[in-house]
Design a protein around this motif. Structure first.
Motif, mmCIF file in Angstrom:
data_model
loop_
_atom_site.group_PDB
_atom_site.id
_atom_site.type_symbol
_atom_site.label_atom_id
_atom_site.label_comp_id
_atom_site.label_asym_id
_atom_site.label_seq_id
_atom_site.Cartn_x
_atom_site.Cartn_y
_atom_site.Cartn_z
ATOM 1 N N PHE A 219 7.702 58.860 4.437
ATOM 2 C CA PHE A 219 6.735 59.174 3.455
ATOM 3 C C PHE A 219 7.038 58.009 2.205
ATOM 4 O O PHE A 219 5.916 58.698 1.128
ATOM 5 C CB PHE A 219 8.029 60.738 2.893
ATOM 6 N N LEU A 220 8.058 57.710 1.606
ATOM 7 C CA LEU A 220 7.789 57.097 0.978
ATOM 8 C C LEU A 220 7.090 55.723 0.797
ATOM 9 O O LEU A 220 6.511 55.687 -0.608
ATOM 10 C CB LEU A 220 9.371 55.797 1.083
ATOM 11 N N VAL A 221 6.024 55.224 1.862
ATOM 12 C CA VAL A 221 5.356 54.401 1.272
ATOM 13 C C VAL A 221 3.845 55.110 1.351
ATOM 14 O O VAL A 221 2.671 55.060 0.111
ATOM 15 C CB VAL A 221 5.094 54.155 3.100
ATOM 16 N N LEU A 222 4.001 56.461 1.452
ATOM 17 C CA LEU A 222 2.831 57.035 1.168
ATOM 18 C C LEU A 222 2.693 58.010 0.003
ATOM 19 O O LEU A 222 1.955 57.591 -0.500
ATOM 20 C CB LEU A 222 3.267 58.671 2.610
ATOM 21 N N ALA A 223 4.118 58.614 -0.942
ATOM 22 C CA ALA A 223 4.587 57.869 -1.863
ATOM 23 C C ALA A 223 3.999 56.626 -3.664
ATOM 24 O O ALA A 223 3.680 57.281 -4.257
ATOM 25 C CB ALA A 223 5.899 58.883 -2.207
ATOM 26 N N LEU A 224 4.758 56.182 -2.724
ATOM 27 C CA LEU A 224 4.603 54.752 -3.337
ATOM 28 C C LEU A 224 2.790 54.563 -3.436
ATOM 29 O O LEU A 224 2.124 54.213 -4.859
ATOM 30 C CB LEU A 224 5.438 53.356 -2.936
ATOM 31 N N SER A 225 2.070 54.116 -2.669
ATOM 32 C CA SER A 225 0.926 54.140 -2.684
ATOM 33 C C SER A 225 0.201 55.061 -3.083
ATOM 34 O O SER A 225 -1.279 54.696 -3.872
ATOM 35 C CB SER A 225 -0.019 54.150 -1.192
ATOM 36 N N SER A 226 0.171 56.396 -3.326
ATOM 37 C CA SER A 226 -0.716 57.636 -3.320
ATOM 38 C C SER A 226 -0.203 57.434 -5.379
ATOM 39 O O SER A 226 -1.068 57.472 -5.999
ATOM 40 C CB SER A 226 -0.310 59.081 -3.356
ATOM 41 N N GLY A 227 0.933 57.123 -5.545
ATOM 42 C CA GLY A 227 1.428 57.475 -7.059
ATOM 43 C C GLY A 227 0.695 56.004 -7.125
ATOM 44 O O GLY A 227 -0.064 56.456 -9.255
ATOM 45 N N GLY A 228 0.560 55.303 -6.927
ATOM 46 C CA GLY A 228 0.085 54.118 -7.632
ATOM 47 C C GLY A 228 -1.092 54.173 -8.031
ATOM 48 O O GLY A 228 -2.218 53.711 -9.804
ATOM 49 N N ALA A 229 -2.203 55.248 -7.182
ATOM 50 C CA ALA A 229 -3.458 55.632 -7.345
ATOM 51 C C ALA A 229 -3.929 56.645 -8.362
ATOM 52 O O ALA A 229 -4.751 56.406 -9.412
ATOM 53 C CB ALA A 229 -4.145 55.153 -6.152
ATOM 54 N N ALA A 230 -2.809 57.136 -8.748
ATOM 55 C CA ALA A 230 -2.761 58.613 -9.757
ATOM 56 C C ALA A 230 -3.181 58.086 -10.822
ATOM 57 O O ALA A 230 -3.489 57.646 -12.170
ATOM 58 C CB ALA A 230 -1.960 59.335 -9.406
#
Length: 114
Positions: free
Chosen positions: A9-20
């Motif tokens: 969940f942390l990896v998914l949040a960091l990767s999608s947050g940077g893309a956003a």
């Protein structure tokens, strides 16, 4: 397994947050070559680049001439005038000393010349 879910969940949040937060890319435009300049425009651009007035450049420029170093010339002359008599006297004394020596090839008649 219980640590795997929060990490994913942390990896998914960091990767999608940077893309956003990333800025959207600009659309690629077709290359448009600059328009061709006419002969008059090229000549005007050359004149602007070279300073517009090439012929009258030397009229305003004045070269600074260095003054003649009279003090150095006078000092060299003074040293020459003082040193020449000492040099002449040393030459005469040395030539007088050498003149009395028997030089190679000179036959004075003292040797075995029978």
């Amino acid at each position: 397994m219980r640590y795997l879910v929060p990490r994913m969940f942390l990896v998914l949040a960091l990767s999608s947050g940077g893309a956003a937060l990333a800025q959207p890319r600009k659309q690629v435009q077709d290359f448009q070559a600059p328009r061709e300049m006419t002969a008059e425009e090229r000549e005007a651009a050359k004149q602007r680049a070279m300073g517009n007035n090439l012929n009258s450049h030397g009229k305003d420029v004045q070269l600074k001439q260095k003054p003649i170093p009279w003090m150095a010339i006078g000092l060299a002359g003074l040293v020459f005038v003082v040193a020449v008599p000492f040099g002449i006297r040393a030459y005469r004394n040395t030539s007088k000393d050498i003149g009395g020596q028997n030089t190679f090839g000179a036959n004075r008649g003292d040797d075995e010349a029978a």
